[in-house]
Write a protein that holds these residues in place. Structure first.
Motif, PDB file in Angstrom:
ATOM      1  N   UNK A 135       0.817  -1.214   0.000  1.00  0.00           N
ATOM      2  CA  UNK A 135       0.000   0.000   0.000  1.00  0.00           C
ATOM      3  C   UNK A 135       0.853   1.268   0.000  1.00  0.00           C
ATOM      4  N   UNK A 136       1.906   1.296   0.815  1.00  0.00           N
ATOM      5  CA  UNK A 136       2.761   2.490   0.861  1.00  0.00           C
ATOM      6  C   UNK A 136       3.434   2.734  -0.485  1.00  0.00           C
ATOM      7  N   UNK A 137       3.925   1.666  -1.103  1.00  0.00           N
ATOM      8  CA  UNK A 137       4.591   1.817  -2.393  1.00  0.00           C
ATOM      9  C   UNK A 137       3.596   2.222  -3.480  1.00  0.00           C
ATOM     10  N   UNK A 138       2.376   1.694  -3.396  1.00  0.00           N
ATOM     11  CA  UNK A 138       1.353   2.059  -4.375  1.00  0.00           C
ATOM     12  C   UNK A 138       1.001   3.543  -4.254  1.00  0.00           C
ATOM     13  N   UNK A 139       0.907   4.039  -3.029  1.00  0.00           N
ATOM     14  CA  UNK A 139       0.622   5.461  -2.835  1.00  0.00           C
ATOM     15  C   UNK A 139       1.773   6.329  -3.340  1.00  0.00           C
ATOM     16  N   UNK A 140       2.989   5.847  -3.221  1.00  0.00           N
ATOM     17  CA  UNK A 140       4.126   6.600  -3.758  1.00  0.00           C
ATOM     18  C   UNK A 140       4.051   6.665  -5.282  1.00  0.00           C
ATOM     19  N   UNK A 141       3.575   5.604  -5.912  1.00  0.00           N
ATOM     20  CA  UNK A 141       3.409   5.620  -7.361  1.00  0.00           C
ATOM     21  C   UNK A 141       2.350   6.652  -7.770  1.00  0.00           C
ATOM     22  N   UNK A 142       1.289   6.784  -6.980  1.00  0.00           N
ATOM     23  CA  UNK A 142       0.274   7.803  -7.255  1.00  0.00           C
ATOM     24  C   UNK A 142       0.914   9.195  -7.177  1.00  0.00           C
ATOM     25  N   UNK A 143       1.754   9.401  -6.154  1.00  0.00           N
ATOM     26  CA  UNK A 143       2.429  10.695  -6.012  1.00  0.00           C
ATOM     27  C   UNK A 143       3.392  10.938  -7.170  1.00  0.00           C
ATOM     28  N   UNK A 144       3.975   9.880  -7.681  1.00  0.00           N
ATOM     29  CA  UNK A 144       4.889  10.014  -8.816  1.00  0.00           C
ATOM     30  C   UNK A 144       4.140  10.537 -10.046  1.00  0.00           C
ATOM     31  N   UNK A 145       2.938  10.014 -10.294  1.00  0.00           N
ATOM     32  CA  UNK A 145       2.135  10.515 -11.403  1.00  0.00           C
ATOM     33  C   UNK A 145       1.756  11.974 -11.170  1.00  0.00           C
ATOM     34  N   UNK A 146       1.424  12.315  -9.935  1.00  0.00           N
ATOM     35  CA  UNK A 146       1.083  13.701  -9.590  1.00  0.00           C
ATOM     36  C   UNK A 146       2.253  14.639  -9.898  1.00  0.00           C
ATOM     37  N   UNK A 147       3.460  14.220  -9.562  1.00  0.00           N
ATOM     38  CA  UNK A 147       4.649  15.025  -9.868  1.00  0.00           C
ATOM     39  C   UNK A 147       4.756  15.242 -11.375  1.00  0.00           C
ATOM     40  N   UNK A 148       4.533  14.191 -12.146  1.00  0.00           N
ATOM     41  CA  UNK A 148       4.623  14.314 -13.609  1.00  0.00           C
ATOM     42  C   UNK A 148       3.590  15.307 -14.135  1.00  0.00           C
ATOM     43  N   UNK A 149       2.357  15.216 -13.652  1.00  0.00           N
ATOM     44  CA  UNK A 149       1.287  16.092 -14.141  1.00  0.00           C
ATOM     45  C   UNK A 149       1.576  17.557 -13.828  1.00  0.00           C
ATOM     46  N   UNK A 150       2.134  17.811 -12.653  1.00  0.00           N
ATOM     47  CA  UNK A 150       2.325  19.197 -12.212  1.00  0.00           C
ATOM     48  C   UNK A 150       3.595  19.830 -12.763  1.00  0.00           C
ATOM     49  N   UNK A 151       4.286  19.151 -13.671  1.00  0.00           N
ATOM     50  CA  UNK A 151       5.438  19.779 -14.350  1.00  0.00           C
ATOM     51  C   UNK A 151       4.966  20.667 -15.498  1.00  0.00           C
ATOM     52  N   UNK A 152       3.725  20.532 -15.940  1.00  0.00           N
ATOM     53  CA  UNK A 152       3.242  21.198 -17.158  1.00  0.00           C
ATOM     54  C   UNK A 152       2.665  22.576 -16.846  1.00  0.00           C
ATOM     55  N   UNK A 153       3.029  23.547 -17.678  1.00  0.00           N
ATOM     56  CA  UNK A 153       2.467  24.888 -17.544  1.00  0.00           C
ATOM     57  C   UNK A 153       1.171  25.026 -18.351  1.00  0.00           C
TER      58      UNK A 153
END
Length: 675
Positions: free
Chosen positions: A585-603
């Motif tokens: 579960x902890x690793x899965x939540x980190x993967x969700x945060x990883x996608x969030x980081x990718x999305x928030x790189x875009x202007x």
């Protein structure tokens, strides 16, 4: 200077008074500006700069904040203790080494060097020669680092994260115990030791109060990326019963370094660990359009492990992020190339665009297509500068001069002459006393005494002797001057051992340029090891590939960066999230945060793509392809409401249409009639 640049929440954080402060700073909300303003406010209140400790995760980040404070009129900001956890630990331990039973002249092993020491022990203890598989040095180093930084027992770490190694726990334990003894014997510390000894220094009754009293205020950037030991250090530096002036800045939604033993629980539990904490949330985003933020908020809202916040912006307009299904990886590469070239035609240079992916190999097919279409690109997330073999060769020669008992450095240096292999290097190390604490150093023994070497390697060993002797010349005292001597010796060695010799020698020139800023070899080696450049481009500037080039990057390497247009590829289950993380579960939540980081790189523009089919066989008798599904993080109604979903593009050529309709034959007939 900062007051007119800050929004109300930023100003509240910058002007906070006494006591612990947690700044929860969402992506693109100006955390660097806020932390720099906080530093400036402290100086304006009369806090002496040398009594402020600023901890960051790169020397560049610390320098940027101090530069901002200096531009605000505080020239004395340069006296602030600023740097990475490891660099500050190194500085403190040099002063207090004897109180901890350390030699003040210790050298620091980087992560690759530590793995090499474990490999030597693996061989000496007979584990390399067994017929049964035993963990390789890289795995041993990863296990060791996780044990130390997470503060967990070896058995627990192996069982949870490395289950294929459970049968070898006793052998791993023997190597780790030998590793600790070998480091002390050689007067070396690794990255993990720096933090452990700082924790011991700050926790010991004799030294702890003195070290804690050195600073009136401690500020920490990227707190979500700290591990258990770093959190313990901060608590020891701000014990109960003293003014707990500790400011930490971070975003729990961007905690993506669990594989380095960083834990999101540090930032989530900060208010409980430091009672009386003031929490300030920065939610106004200055980077992205509203549609991009709506999607990002929807993705992270499903996480149970977070501080509640929702990013918003005053920017108006913006296009809805696109989710593009593709038939296969070739179709995905085609879609990305069309998107990149389309954005370029609309006025967005390639340099302002990025393609992000979960793992470095995910861009393989795309890279081939980019080359075919003559789209220049630069890829980040590969080999680090100090991991390059030729750079390690040069630094190893300086390290044996700085610490003559550095076994790993000697093992590397003695294999540089032609005809010298691992066995020969070990034999020479024994003869010159690398592991003996004699009156004469191994360097002197090598230079002044005849040493038996394999037939055919005498000339190469003599050249090595001359190079080391040249570095000991009284006129060659600075690290830059010594690197010039080392470079002269290494030129023919590099030409013999490695491809791309010209580029590698140019790297050594850049290394010598960096060394010109240092008077002492020990400080140069320590700072380069503790805060290394990510790549040779960090030293030499942007690559001159073209007037423009596209950025390819792993998501981990993209953290902290931003582009006008961002594409995220392989948004499938098994890639994001990684199939290795779905059982925890902890690793899965980190993967969700990883996608969030990718999305928030875009202007301005955001494209997500996923292949519906991969041409791979999982097992010999499996089908020639397998089907994929979109990432579970995108496959909910709340998230899909913020996406413009598109079906696979089918490229139908004109001659295919002509053949299907008979047009080609009719047109040919008419052409014949018309002559």
């Amino acid at each position: 200077m900062f007051d007119d640049q800050l929004n109300p929440e930023q100003r509240l954080a910058a002007t906070h008074g006494e006591g612990p402060l947690l700044i929860v700073a969402g992506a693109g909300t100006g955390k660097t500006t806020t932390l720099a303003a906080r530093v400036t406010t402290l100086l304006e209140r009369g806090v002496r700069p040398e009594r402020v400790l600023l901890l960051t995760f790169s020397r560049r980040a610390a320098r940027e904040m101090l530069d901002r404070a200096e531009r605000a009129g505080h020239r004395e900001a340069g006296r602030i203790w600023g740097g990475t956890f490891h660099a500050v630990a190194n500085r403190l331990l040099r002063v207090h080494a004897q109180a901890l039973g350390l030699s003040p002249g210790f050298t620091v092993l980087d992560q690759a060097d530590g793995a090499d020491v474990m490999n030597l022990l693996r061989d000496e203890l007979g584990y390399a020669a067994r017929t049964k598989r035993f963990p390789r040095k890289e795995t041993l180093a990863q296990i060791h680092s996780r044990v130390v930084n997470a503060g967990e027992k070896l058995d627990t770490v192996v069982e949870r994260h490395y289950p294929w190694c459970t049968d070898e726990v006793e052998g791993i334990r023997e190597i780790f115990r030998g590793y600790t003894a070998r480091k002390r014997e050689q007067h070396t510390l690794d990255y993990d030791d720096l933090l452990l000894f700082w924790k011991a220094l700050a926790s010991a009754p004799a030294t702890g109060p003195h070290v804690a009293a050195m600073f009136d205020h401690i500020l920490v950037d990227e707190y979500q990326d700290t591990n258990a030991v770093q959190a313990d250090i901060l608590e020891a530096m701000r014990p109960e019963g003293t003014p707990r002036n500790l400011t930490v800045v971070g975003d729990d939604a961007q905690a993506i370094y669990g594989f380095r033993a960083a834990t999101v629980h540090n930032i989530l539990a900060f208010p409980e660990r430091f009672p009386g904490t003031t929490i300030v949330k920065l939610e106004r985003n200055y980077r992205s359009t509203a549609p991009i933020l709506d999607l990002s908020n929807a993705v992270i809202a499903a996480s149970a492990q977070r501080h509640e916040k929702s990013l918003w912006t005053e920017r108006t307009g913006g296009v809805t992020p696109t989710l593009q299904a593709c038939l296969d990886e070739a179709g995905q590469a085609d879609a990305i190339c069309r998107s990149v070239l389309g954005a370029r035609e609309r006025g967005t240079p390639l340099k302002h665009q990025a393609v992000l992916f979960r793992a470095a190999h995910h861009s393989d097919v795309l890279e081939v297509e980019l080359l075919r279409r003559n789209i220049p690109f630069v890829k980040f997330g590969g080999l680090k500068f100090l991991e390059a073999a030729h750079v390690k060769d040069a630094l190893a020669m300086l390290r044996v001069l700085e610490n003559p008992h550095d076994e790993v450095a000697w093992f590397r240096v003695l294999q540089l002459p032609e005809g010298m292999g691992p066995a020969s290097a070990r034999a020479v190390m024994e003869r010159i006393g690398v592991r003996r604490d004699d009156d004469l150093s191994p360097v002197v023994n090598l230079l002044d005494h005849p040493i038996e070497v394999p037939k055919g390697s005498g000339e190469g060993v003599q050249a090595l002797r001359s190079a080391l002797a040249g570095c000991l010349d009284e006129e060659v005292t600075t690290p830059a001057a010594q690197l010039e001597r080392v470079r002269t010796y290494l030129e023919p060695v590099i030409a013999r051992k490695y491809a791309s010799a010209v580029a590698r020698i140019a790297d050594l020139d850049q290394l010598a340029l960096v060394a010109r800023g240092y008077e002492r070899r020990g400080r140069f080696l320590a700072e380069l090891t503790l805060d290394p450049p990510a790549a040779s481009t960090d030293l030499a500037g942007p690559p001159s590939l073209d007037e423009d080039y596209l950025i390819l990057s792993t998501i981990h390497s993209a953290k902290g960066l931003e582009w006008d247009a961002v594409s995220v590829i392989h948004a499938t289950d098994g890639c994001i999230p990684s199939d290795m993380a779905t059982g925890d579960e902890d690793e899965l939540e980190e993967e969700r945060r990883l996608l969030y980081v990718a999305l928030t790189r875009a202007r301005d523009e955001l494209l997500l793509t996923y292949p519906q089919r991969y041409y791979k066989r999982q097992k010999p008798r499996d089908d020639v392809h397998m089907y994929a599904v979109v990432s579970r993080f995108l496959d909910t109604a709340d998230v899909r409401a913020h996406l413009d979903e598109r079906a696979p593009a089918i490229d139908v050529r004109e001659d295919d249409v002509a053949a299907a309709t008979g047009t080609a034959s009719v047109d040919g007939y008419l052409a014949d009639l018309f002559g």
